[in-house]
Scaffold this motif. Sequence first.
Motif, PDB file in Angstrom:
ATOM      1  N   LEU A 117       0.822  -1.209   0.000  1.00  0.00           N
ATOM      2  CA  LEU A 117       0.000   0.000   0.000  1.00  0.00           C
ATOM      3  C   LEU A 117       0.856   1.258   0.000  1.00  0.00           C
ATOM      4  O   LEU A 117       0.506   2.253  -0.632  1.00  0.00           O
ATOM      5  CB  LEU A 117      -0.949  -0.014   1.200  1.00  0.00           C
ATOM      6  CG  LEU A 117      -2.018  -1.108   1.180  1.00  0.00           C
ATOM      7  CD1 LEU A 117      -2.851  -1.064   2.455  1.00  0.00           C
ATOM      8  CD2 LEU A 117      -2.897  -1.012  -0.055  1.00  0.00           C
ATOM      9  N   THR A 118       1.993   1.205   0.675  1.00  0.00           N
ATOM     10  CA  THR A 118       2.914   2.341   0.667  1.00  0.00           C
ATOM     11  C   THR A 118       3.450   2.585  -0.744  1.00  0.00           C
ATOM     12  O   THR A 118       3.489   3.729  -1.213  1.00  0.00           O
ATOM     13  CB  THR A 118       4.078   2.101   1.653  1.00  0.00           C
ATOM     14  OG1 THR A 118       3.535   1.979   2.972  1.00  0.00           O
ATOM     15  CG2 THR A 118       5.087   3.228   1.609  1.00  0.00           C
ATOM     16  N   ARG A 121       0.666   4.053  -2.837  1.00  0.00           N
ATOM     17  CA  ARG A 121       0.435   5.452  -2.480  1.00  0.00           C
ATOM     18  C   ARG A 121       1.514   6.340  -3.089  1.00  0.00           C
ATOM     19  O   ARG A 121       1.227   7.394  -3.655  1.00  0.00           O
ATOM     20  CB  ARG A 121       0.398   5.626  -0.964  1.00  0.00           C
ATOM     21  CG  ARG A 121       0.026   7.071  -0.565  1.00  0.00           C
ATOM     22  CD  ARG A 121       0.215   7.378   0.893  1.00  0.00           C
ATOM     23  NE  ARG A 121       1.646   7.493   1.147  1.00  0.00           N
ATOM     24  CZ  ARG A 121       2.286   6.852   2.097  1.00  0.00           C
ATOM     25  NH1 ARG A 121       1.656   6.054   2.901  1.00  0.00           N
ATOM     26  NH2 ARG A 121       3.601   7.002   2.254  1.00  0.00           N
ATOM     27  N   GLU A 122       2.770   5.890  -2.985  1.00  0.00           N
ATOM     28  CA  GLU A 122       3.872   6.675  -3.556  1.00  0.00           C
ATOM     29  C   GLU A 122       3.712   6.800  -5.063  1.00  0.00           C
ATOM     30  O   GLU A 122       3.983   7.864  -5.634  1.00  0.00           O
ATOM     31  CB  GLU A 122       5.206   6.028  -3.199  1.00  0.00           C
ATOM     32  CG  GLU A 122       5.569   6.176  -1.730  1.00  0.00           C
ATOM     33  CD  GLU A 122       6.771   5.338  -1.319  1.00  0.00           C
ATOM     34  OE1 GLU A 122       7.271   4.533  -2.149  1.00  0.00           O
ATOM     35  OE2 GLU A 122       7.209   5.472  -0.157  1.00  0.00           O
ATOM     36  N   ALA A 124       0.902   6.751  -6.725  1.00  0.00           N
ATOM     37  CA  ALA A 124      -0.211   7.680  -6.966  1.00  0.00           C
ATOM     38  C   ALA A 124       0.220   9.126  -6.694  1.00  0.00           C
ATOM     39  O   ALA A 124      -0.152  10.042  -7.434  1.00  0.00           O
ATOM     40  CB  ALA A 124      -1.414   7.297  -6.099  1.00  0.00           C
ATOM     41  N   GLU A 125       1.017   9.331  -5.647  1.00  0.00           N
ATOM     42  CA  GLU A 125       1.512  10.677  -5.354  1.00  0.00           C
ATOM     43  C   GLU A 125       2.430  11.172  -6.467  1.00  0.00           C
ATOM     44  O   GLU A 125       2.368  12.343  -6.856  1.00  0.00           O
ATOM     45  CB  GLU A 125       2.243  10.692  -4.008  1.00  0.00           C
ATOM     46  CG  GLU A 125       1.313  10.565  -2.819  1.00  0.00           C
ATOM     47  CD  GLU A 125       2.052  10.393  -1.500  1.00  0.00           C
ATOM     48  OE1 GLU A 125       3.291  10.191  -1.508  1.00  0.00           O
ATOM     49  OE2 GLU A 125       1.387  10.455  -0.457  1.00  0.00           O
TER      50      GLU A 125
END
Length: 151
Positions: A117-118, A121-122, A124-125
């Motif tokens: 998930l990290t 998220r990265e 997507a960021e």
Amino acid sequence: MPGSAGHRPFSAAGPYWPVVAGPYGAGALVAPPERPPLPDFPTLSARLGAVREDFGKPAGYLAEVDLPPTATEGVHTLSRIVRQDLPEAVDSFVRTRWWTRLTPGQKPPERHLERQLTVLREEAEHLASALRDAEVRRQETHTRHLEERGG
């Protein structure tokens, strides 16, 4: 008739009514107050259903918009995260968690899920940052065009 046995409070207890009623009154004072009902939060299934519905909403919107090539690539990346990577991460966690119960002592599947998930998220960021930068450049270019045109 005032004073008759039928009209006196606690007449069945006679003159001992304070002894009979006293413990009931004390119990009412000592007992905790009635609690308000718990909030009615949606179940996990209902929340997942809402998330799935939310993920579907942008598809209709994006189908009606003419996106630049960089944004189209971004939609592809985001679509892959939502449709493939995220479900795969959760599904493998659920399946591995079940097997881990049968074979204790292994690395907890929660760690892998957190790492996955990290990473997502990265990604997507990074995507959001790249799209923001592209839009800033587009806006700056348009501002220069308007300034040059005006004079």
